[in-house]
Design a protein around this motif. Structure first.
Motif, PDB file in Angstrom:
ATOM      1  N   MET A  28      51.136  38.599  45.911  1.00 12.39           N
ATOM      2  CA  MET A  28      52.273  37.762  45.543  1.00 12.39           C
ATOM      3  C   MET A  28      52.046  37.049  44.211  1.00 12.39           C
ATOM      4  O   MET A  28      52.952  36.947  43.376  1.00 12.39           O
ATOM      5  CB  MET A  28      52.544  36.731  46.641  1.00 12.39           C
ATOM      6  CG  MET A  28      53.073  37.315  47.954  1.00 12.39           C
ATOM      7  SD  MET A  28      54.639  38.230  47.746  1.00 12.39           S
ATOM      8  CE  MET A  28      54.048  39.932  47.722  1.00 12.39           C
ATOM      9  N   CYS A  29      50.843  36.540  44.001  1.00 14.65           N
ATOM     10  CA  CYS A  29      50.519  35.873  42.726  1.00 14.65           C
ATOM     11  C   CYS A  29      50.609  36.861  41.566  1.00 14.65           C
ATOM     12  O   CYS A  29      51.153  36.540  40.498  1.00 14.65           O
ATOM     13  CB  CYS A  29      49.115  35.263  42.791  1.00 14.65           C
ATOM     14  SG  CYS A  29      48.991  33.800  43.829  1.00 14.65           S
ATOM     15  N   ASP A  43      54.323  37.611  40.877  1.00  7.15           N
ATOM     16  CA  ASP A  43      55.028  36.518  40.185  1.00  7.15           C
ATOM     17  C   ASP A  43      54.675  36.488  38.701  1.00  7.15           C
ATOM     18  O   ASP A  43      55.543  36.277  37.839  1.00  7.15           O
ATOM     19  CB  ASP A  43      54.682  35.177  40.836  1.00  7.15           C
ATOM     20  CG  ASP A  43      55.262  35.049  42.238  1.00  7.15           C
ATOM     21  OD1 ASP A  43      56.140  35.859  42.587  1.00  7.15           O
ATOM     22  OD2 ASP A  43      54.817  34.158  42.995  1.00  7.15           O
ATOM     23  N   THR A  73      48.780  46.067  49.229  1.00 13.23           N
ATOM     24  CA  THR A  73      48.218  45.015  50.078  1.00 13.23           C
ATOM     25  C   THR A  73      47.134  45.603  50.972  1.00 13.23           C
ATOM     26  O   THR A  73      47.364  46.590  51.681  1.00 13.23           O
ATOM     27  CB  THR A  73      49.316  44.364  50.942  1.00 13.23           C
ATOM     28  OG1 THR A  73      50.357  43.870  50.105  1.00 13.23           O
ATOM     29  CG2 THR A  73      48.742  43.218  51.759  1.00 13.23           C
ATOM     30  N   ASP A 120      44.611  40.569  49.368  1.00 12.50           N
ATOM     31  CA  ASP A 120      45.463  40.196  50.493  1.00 12.50           C
ATOM     32  C   ASP A 120      46.879  39.900  50.005  1.00 12.50           C
ATOM     33  O   ASP A 120      47.191  40.020  48.814  1.00 12.50           O
ATOM     34  CB  ASP A 120      44.877  38.995  51.247  1.00 12.50           C
ATOM     35  CG  ASP A 120      44.690  37.762  50.360  1.00 12.50           C
ATOM     36  OD1 ASP A 120      45.262  37.737  49.241  1.00 12.50           O
ATOM     37  OD2 ASP A 120      43.967  36.847  50.768  1.00 12.50           O
ATOM     38  N   ASN A 121      47.745  39.488  50.936  1.00 12.56           N
ATOM     39  CA  ASN A 121      49.143  39.249  50.593  1.00 12.56           C
ATOM     40  C   ASN A 121      49.295  38.176  49.520  1.00 12.56           C
ATOM     41  O   ASN A 121      50.127  38.281  48.617  1.00 12.56           O
ATOM     42  CB  ASN A 121      49.919  38.846  51.848  1.00 12.56           C
ATOM     43  CG  ASN A 121      51.409  38.746  51.602  1.00 12.56           C
ATOM     44  OD1 ASN A 121      52.054  39.734  51.252  1.00 12.56           O
ATOM     45  ND2 ASN A 121      51.960  37.556  51.755  1.00 12.56           N
ATOM     46  N   SER A 122      48.458  37.127  49.605  1.00 11.77           N
ATOM     47  CA  SER A 122      48.518  36.042  48.626  1.00 11.77           C
ATOM     48  C   SER A 122      48.185  36.546  47.226  1.00 11.77           C
ATOM     49  O   SER A 122      48.848  36.185  46.246  1.00 11.77           O
ATOM     50  CB  SER A 122      47.550  34.924  49.028  1.00 11.77           C
ATOM     51  OG  SER A 122      47.514  33.914  48.045  1.00 11.77           O
ATOM     52  N   TYR A 123      47.171  37.409  47.125  1.00 13.26           N
ATOM     53  CA  TYR A 123      46.770  37.961  45.825  1.00 13.26           C
ATOM     54  C   TYR A 123      47.909  38.801  45.242  1.00 13.26           C
ATOM     55  O   TYR A 123      48.229  38.694  44.045  1.00 13.26           O
ATOM     56  CB  TYR A 123      45.512  38.817  45.990  1.00 13.26           C
ATOM     57  CG  TYR A 123      44.926  39.292  44.681  1.00 13.26           C
ATOM     58  CD1 TYR A 123      43.954  38.544  44.016  1.00 13.26           C
ATOM     59  CD2 TYR A 123      45.347  40.484  44.092  1.00 13.26           C
ATOM     60  CE1 TYR A 123      43.430  38.971  42.812  1.00 13.26           C
ATOM     61  CE2 TYR A 123      44.837  40.912  42.885  1.00 13.26           C
ATOM     62  CZ  TYR A 123      43.868  40.148  42.247  1.00 13.26           C
ATOM     63  OH  TYR A 123      43.346  40.572  41.036  1.00 13.26           O
TER      64      TYR A 123
END
Length: 468
Positions: free
Chosen positions: A395-396, A399, A191, A390-393
């Motif tokens: 996490m995606c 998953d 991250t 970033d954190n969203s990237y």
């Protein structure tokens, strides 16, 4: 590096006299790149032609074809001693295409190696049961011995390397969700890193786990793929002694076969990178170093010898002695110049354009990559692009990776899945937060292995590692 060179670099760093210094910088770095490349090329070309002379019948035919084309490029552009402007762009495209083919081949060979590693891991774990070997295993004593082995060094890098090696051999006794937690934690480390680094890390995991296989995996080397299909269809829980010995022997032979091909391709790509660098530098090269002329003579001598022409006028062995130490000396200076290249590109692009040095610096950006320690570096990747994950990237990406692992685990047996987990864990950044966590992981893995054959095999493998 003389005082004047150091002065130029210092002035550029301080943004002084850029109109004159940027041009001087580009010329000097081009010359160093060319001189370094031609010396390294002469040594590698000599070695490669010797290898071909001894093992041509057993070599990958693509390698032989590429060497023949490269030899023609060398005659036109280096051995002749003249810059061949008419064919320059065409020759650059030829060497670029060869590099692309080699890169694709290496992706396939690496995927084969990763795949065979999984089945080797399985065979190692069933060996004691199948061959009916017996060794006494004291779990408590072994766990203590392994823990002490990991931490008998003070160097953190060495310790981390040992942890990865040990975890690759310990029995995997964890749920899929625990494995996913480890993946998630490893990705979390990235991250705030650039997206390229994250994607490279994920790609490494996907190829190691056989989630993603390169194009040509099932067609490029039919003999390797056929063996992989056989390995995939074996029921390792009921394999008998004769089948085990047969498949283990074939796997070992295939690993040697792949290693020989890979070794030759690694030698070849160094030659390709050097030829590529030389061709890029040629239009701007204006040095008269004796070492570069000696290297050119070596290349000419090697080429004429292997083409069965008269070579009495060139004593390659004597010329090789004359180059001792030159490669290292030039590369040290090249690295000094390279240290400023990124900053120059970031800060002085407008000035480079105004001075009409764009083509020369574009060549330098590629030469920098080609002469890096990463032999298969992506030449298309733009260092100026620096998107942050970033954190969203993260996490995606996590998953998607977990979903793919879920599908992979459905398609394979428990033995194969455990081996995949072990090998993937061994290439992840160390995910333990304390020495106690490491001790607990070792003890848990050993104490929860209820397969006596696997436990004996693990003990044997761990002791082999610790004895080295």
């Amino acid at each position: 590096m003389d005082k004047n060179d150091k002065k130029i670099l210092s002035q550029i760093l301080n943004k002084e006299e850029l109109e004159s210094n940027l041009s001087i910088y580009a010329n000097s770095m081009i010359n160093l790149g060319y001189d370094y490349s031609i010396i390294r090329l002469s040594l590698n070309y000599f070695t490669m032609r010797e290898i071909i002379e001894e093992t041509a019948e057993d070599m990958d035919k693509t390698i032989l074809e590429h060497i023949q084309i490269i030899s023609e490029l060398l005659r036109r552009n280096i051995i002749s001693g003249e810059f061949n402007g008419d064919n320059h762009e065409k020759d650059i495209q030829i060497i670029h295409n060869i590099r692309e083919v080699i890169t694709d081949k290496m992706k396939i060979l690496t995927a084969y190696t990763d795949t065979l590693q999984v089945y080797e891991h399985i065979l190692n774990r069933v060996e004691f049961s199948v061959i009916d070997k017996q060794v006494d295993v004291d779990i408590d004593s072994l766990g203590t011995e392994v823990f002490q082995y990991v931490f008998n060094d003070k160097d953190k890098v060495v310790i981390n390397s040992k942890i990865q090696l040990i975890t690759s051999q310990l029995p995997v006794r964890m749920t899929k969700n625990k494995f996913y937690d480890i993946l998630s934690a490893s990705l979390g480390i990235y991250t705030g890193s650039d997206v390229v680094s994250v994607n490279d890390f994920i790609q490494m995991i996907r190829t190691t786990a056989m989630i993603e296989l390169p194009e040509g995996y099932d067609t490029e080397y039919p003999n390797i793929y056929t063996l992989i299909q056989e390995l995939k269809n074996i029921d390792y829980s009921s394999i008998d002694r004769a089948e085990f010995i047969n498949i283990a022997s074939r796997l070992e032979d295939m690993a040697t076969y792949i290693n020989d091909i890979v070794t030759n391709y690694l030698q070849l790509v160094e030659i390709v990178n050097d030829v590529y660098s030389i061709l890029l530098a040629q239009p701007y090269y204006n040095s008269t170093k004796d070492s570069s002329e000696i290297a050119r003579q070596i290349i000419a001598g090697v080429d004429s010898f292997f083409e069965k022409e008269d070579n009495k006028s060139v004593n390659v062995d004597d010329l090789l002695v004359d180059l001792e130490g030159k490669q290292e000396e030039i590369y040290e200076d090249f690295l000094m110049y390279e240290g400023l290249l990124f900053d120059i590109r970031m800060e002085h692009e407008a000035m480079i354009k105004a001075l009409m040095l764009e083509n020369q610096f574009s060549a330098l950006y590629l030469i920098e990559k080609l002469l890096s320690s990463s032999l298969f570096i992506d030449l298309h990747e733009d260092k100026k692009v620096n998107a942050i994950a970033d954190n969203s990237y993260i996490m995606c990406a996590r998953d998607e990776l977990i979903e793919d692992f879920g599908q992979l685990f459905k398609e394979n047996s428990k033995l194969i899945n455990r081996s995949i987990m072990a090998i993937v864990i061994s290439v992840l950044p160390v995910f333990f937060n304390s020495q106690q966590e490491i001790k607990d992981y070792i003890d848990y893995s050993l104490s929860h292995c209820n397969n006596q054959g696997e436990l004996m095999a693990t003990a044997s493998l761990l002791k082999d590692i610790m004895s080295q």
